[in-house]
Design a protein around this motif. Sequence first.
Motif, PDB file in Angstrom:
ATOM      1  N   GLN A 202       0.831  -1.205   0.000  1.00  0.00           N
ATOM      2  CA  GLN A 202       0.000   0.000   0.000  1.00  0.00           C
ATOM      3  C   GLN A 202       0.865   1.254   0.000  1.00  0.00           C
ATOM      4  OE1 GLN A 202      -2.512  -0.658   3.444  1.00  0.00           O
ATOM      5  NE2 GLN A 202      -4.127  -1.624   2.234  1.00  0.00           N
ATOM      6  N   GLN A 203       1.955   1.234   0.765  1.00  0.00           N
ATOM      7  CA  GLN A 203       2.865   2.374   0.773  1.00  0.00           C
ATOM      8  C   GLN A 203       3.478   2.590  -0.607  1.00  0.00           C
ATOM      9  OE1 GLN A 203       5.526   1.159   3.899  1.00  0.00           O
ATOM     10  NE2 GLN A 203       4.330   2.145   5.503  1.00  0.00           N
ATOM     11  N   ALA A 204       3.876   1.492  -1.255  1.00  0.00           N
ATOM     12  CA  ALA A 204       4.461   1.595  -2.586  1.00  0.00           C
ATOM     13  C   ALA A 204       3.441   2.132  -3.595  1.00  0.00           C
ATOM     14  CB  ALA A 204       4.988   0.241  -3.036  1.00  0.00           C
ATOM     15  N   ASP A 205       2.208   1.682  -3.469  1.00  0.00           N
ATOM     16  CA  ASP A 205       1.155   2.140  -4.373  1.00  0.00           C
ATOM     17  C   ASP A 205       0.904   3.632  -4.197  1.00  0.00           C
ATOM     18  OD1 ASP A 205      -1.015   1.211  -6.297  1.00  0.00           O
ATOM     19  OD2 ASP A 205      -2.221   2.239  -4.782  1.00  0.00           O
ATOM     20  N   THR A 206       0.951   4.102  -2.959  1.00  0.00           N
ATOM     21  CA  THR A 206       0.776   5.537  -2.694  1.00  0.00           C
ATOM     22  C   THR A 206       1.884   6.347  -3.347  1.00  0.00           C
ATOM     23  OG1 THR A 206      -0.367   5.127  -0.604  1.00  0.00           O
ATOM     24  CG2 THR A 206       0.645   7.284  -0.888  1.00  0.00           C
ATOM     25  N   VAL A 207       3.124   5.865  -3.237  1.00  0.00           N
ATOM     26  CA  VAL A 207       4.253   6.551  -3.880  1.00  0.00           C
ATOM     27  C   VAL A 207       4.057   6.586  -5.388  1.00  0.00           C
ATOM     28  CG1 VAL A 207       6.726   6.446  -4.336  1.00  0.00           C
ATOM     29  CG2 VAL A 207       5.873   6.006  -2.029  1.00  0.00           C
ATOM     30  N   ALA A 208       3.670   5.457  -5.976  1.00  0.00           N
ATOM     31  CA  ALA A 208       3.493   5.386  -7.421  1.00  0.00           C
ATOM     32  C   ALA A 208       2.404   6.345  -7.902  1.00  0.00           C
ATOM     33  CB  ALA A 208       3.171   3.951  -7.841  1.00  0.00           C
ATOM     34  N   ARG A 209       1.331   6.428  -7.156  1.00  0.00           N
ATOM     35  CA  ARG A 209       0.209   7.275  -7.574  1.00  0.00           C
ATOM     36  C   ARG A 209       0.506   8.762  -7.402  1.00  0.00           C
ATOM     37  NH1 ARG A 209      -4.918   4.661  -7.894  1.00  0.00           N
ATOM     38  NH2 ARG A 209      -4.785   2.435  -7.456  1.00  0.00           N
ATOM     39  N   SER A 210       1.432   9.113  -6.516  1.00  0.00           N
ATOM     40  CA  SER A 210       1.679  10.529  -6.224  1.00  0.00           C
ATOM     41  C   SER A 210       2.927  11.081  -6.913  1.00  0.00           C
ATOM     42  CB  SER A 210       1.801  10.737  -4.710  1.00  0.00           C
ATOM     43  OG  SER A 210       2.872   9.969  -4.178  1.00  0.00           O
ATOM     44  N   CYS A 211       3.741  10.229  -7.528  1.00  0.00           N
ATOM     45  CA  CYS A 211       4.988  10.718  -8.107  1.00  0.00           C
ATOM     46  C   CYS A 211       4.752  11.406  -9.453  1.00  0.00           C
ATOM     47  CB  CYS A 211       5.998   9.576  -8.262  1.00  0.00           C
ATOM     48  SG  CYS A 211       5.619   8.400  -9.577  1.00  0.00           S
ATOM     49  N   ASP A 212       5.727  12.218  -9.855  1.00  0.00           N
ATOM     50  CA  ASP A 212       5.699  12.878 -11.158  1.00  0.00           C
ATOM     51  C   ASP A 212       6.557  12.135 -12.182  1.00  0.00           C
ATOM     52  OD1 ASP A 212       4.238  15.429 -10.358  1.00  0.00           O
ATOM     53  OD2 ASP A 212       5.917  15.427  -8.946  1.00  0.00           O
ATOM     54  N   LEU A 213       7.575  11.460 -11.684  1.00  0.00           N
ATOM     55  CA  LEU A 213       8.469  10.684 -12.538  1.00  0.00           C
ATOM     56  C   LEU A 213       8.705   9.337 -11.890  1.00  0.00           C
ATOM     57  CD1 LEU A 213      10.532  10.395 -14.895  1.00  0.00           C
ATOM     58  CD2 LEU A 213      12.236  11.428 -13.374  1.00  0.00           C
ATOM     59  N   PHE A 214       8.515   8.266 -12.657  1.00  0.00           N
ATOM     60  CA  PHE A 214       8.734   6.907 -12.166  1.00  0.00           C
ATOM     61  C   PHE A 214       9.849   6.300 -13.006  1.00  0.00           C
ATOM     62  CE2 PHE A 214       8.271   2.494 -11.288  1.00  0.00           C
ATOM     63  CZ  PHE A 214       7.549   2.360 -10.107  1.00  0.00           C
ATOM     64  N   VAL A 215      10.948   5.923 -12.332  1.00  0.00           N
ATOM     65  CA  VAL A 215      12.097   5.338 -13.021  1.00  0.00           C
ATOM     66  C   VAL A 215      12.214   3.880 -12.597  1.00  0.00           C
ATOM     67  CG1 VAL A 215      14.567   5.508 -13.479  1.00  0.00           C
ATOM     68  CG2 VAL A 215      13.249   7.590 -12.983  1.00  0.00           C
ATOM     69  N   ALA A 216      12.126   2.961 -13.554  1.00  0.00           N
ATOM     70  CA  ALA A 216      12.275   1.527 -13.282  1.00  0.00           C
ATOM     71  C   ALA A 216      13.671   1.109 -13.747  1.00  0.00           C
ATOM     72  CB  ALA A 216      11.210   0.725 -14.018  1.00  0.00           C
ATOM     73  N   VAL A 217      14.467   0.602 -12.810  1.00  0.00           N
ATOM     74  CA  VAL A 217      15.879   0.325 -13.086  1.00  0.00           C
ATOM     75  C   VAL A 217      16.200  -1.142 -12.817  1.00  0.00           C
ATOM     76  CG1 VAL A 217      18.263   0.934 -12.528  1.00  0.00           C
ATOM     77  CG2 VAL A 217      16.476   2.670 -12.372  1.00  0.00           C
ATOM     78  N   GLY A 218      16.671  -1.847 -13.838  1.00  0.00           N
ATOM     79  CA  GLY A 218      17.173  -3.204 -13.630  1.00  0.00           C
ATOM     80  C   GLY A 218      16.134  -4.200 -13.189  1.00  0.00           C
ATOM     81  N   THR A 219      14.905  -4.033 -13.659  1.00  0.00           N
ATOM     82  CA  THR A 219      13.841  -4.959 -13.295  1.00  0.00           C
ATOM     83  C   THR A 219      13.151  -5.453 -14.551  1.00  0.00           C
ATOM     84  OG1 THR A 219      11.699  -5.186 -12.174  1.00  0.00           O
ATOM     85  CG2 THR A 219      12.348  -2.956 -12.842  1.00  0.00           C
ATOM     86  N   SER A 220      12.816  -6.736 -14.573  1.00  0.00           N
ATOM     87  CA  SER A 220      12.159  -7.329 -15.737  1.00  0.00           C
ATOM     88  C   SER A 220      10.717  -6.880 -15.879  1.00  0.00           C
ATOM     89  CB  SER A 220      12.215  -8.853 -15.654  1.00  0.00           C
ATOM     90  OG  SER A 220      11.440  -9.310 -14.551  1.00  0.00           O
ATOM     91  N   LEU A 221      10.138  -6.340 -14.797  1.00  0.00           N
ATOM     92  CA  LEU A 221       8.737  -5.910 -14.768  1.00  0.00           C
ATOM     93  C   LEU A 221       7.805  -7.050 -15.193  1.00  0.00           C
ATOM     94  CD1 LEU A 221       9.114  -2.291 -16.197  1.00  0.00           C
ATOM     95  CD2 LEU A 221       8.863  -2.996 -13.816  1.00  0.00           C
TER      96      LEU A 221
END
Length: 246
Positions: A170-189
Amino acid sequence: MNAKRPLIAVLTGAGISTDSGIPDYRGPNGLWQRDPSAQDLVTVGPYLADPDVRRRAWLLRRDAGSLTAEPNAGHRALVELERSGLPMRVLTQNVDGLQQRAGLTPRKVLELHGTAQEVQCVDCRTVGTMAGALERVAAGEPDPACRDCGGILRPRTVMFGEALDRTVLQQADTVARSCDLFVAVGTSLQVFPVAGLPLEAVRSGARLVIVNGEPTPLDEAAAEVVREPISTALPALVRRLVEQYG
C-alpha cells in the motif's frame, strides 16, 4: 515534465546489483538460466518441505556474497539524487541492502521483498542475523535450525509463492500514484503486483523511464527506454535530472 521539482519514484530490481557481483534471476546470465532447478531454493513450498532444498539454499547464500558485496555506481547515483534535494523514494525488489549501504537514508527505501540481512524462525518467529546463520553453515551445520525451538530458519524475504506484505504494498502504491516521474531500473517488470506500480504511476499522470538491459512488457508505456549498462546509464540520468530540476 513541468519545471517544478518533481517527486521521483525509483523502482530497482536485481539488475542494479549485478555489477556488485550479485547475480539476477531472469537475465541472460541469470541464476535460473544456468540452473532452472535453483528456483526451488527461493520458493516457499519446496524450501519448507525439503531439507535438501534448504541445504542447497544455504550454500547458495554462502556463495552469493551478498553480505560482503559493495555498492556500485548505480547505487551511488541514487545517493547523489537524494543529496541534490530533489524529493525521491526508492522502491526496491532487492533484498541485499546495498542501497542503504551506499548511503541512502533508510527511510527513503521501501524494501518490497524484505531483507536477506536477517533470518527468522518459521515457528517461534525469533529473528537473527544472516551473518550468524552463515557462520553456523561454515562451521558444519548444513541446515541450521532455530536455537530457541528447533524450527526451520528462513531469510526475512518474500519468497516466491508468498504474498507481499499488504502495508508495504500500500505504501508503494501511494508513492506510485503521487509521483511525477517513475524510473524503473534493472527490473524485468514481469512479477506482479510490483510490476503494476509503473502502470499506476502512468495512469496517475507520471512520466515513466525504464533503464534495463533487456526489453520489458512495459516498454511501450514508457516515455523513455534506456538500454545502456545501468552503472553508466543511471548516473547519467541522475545528472540530467539534477541539472534540470535541482
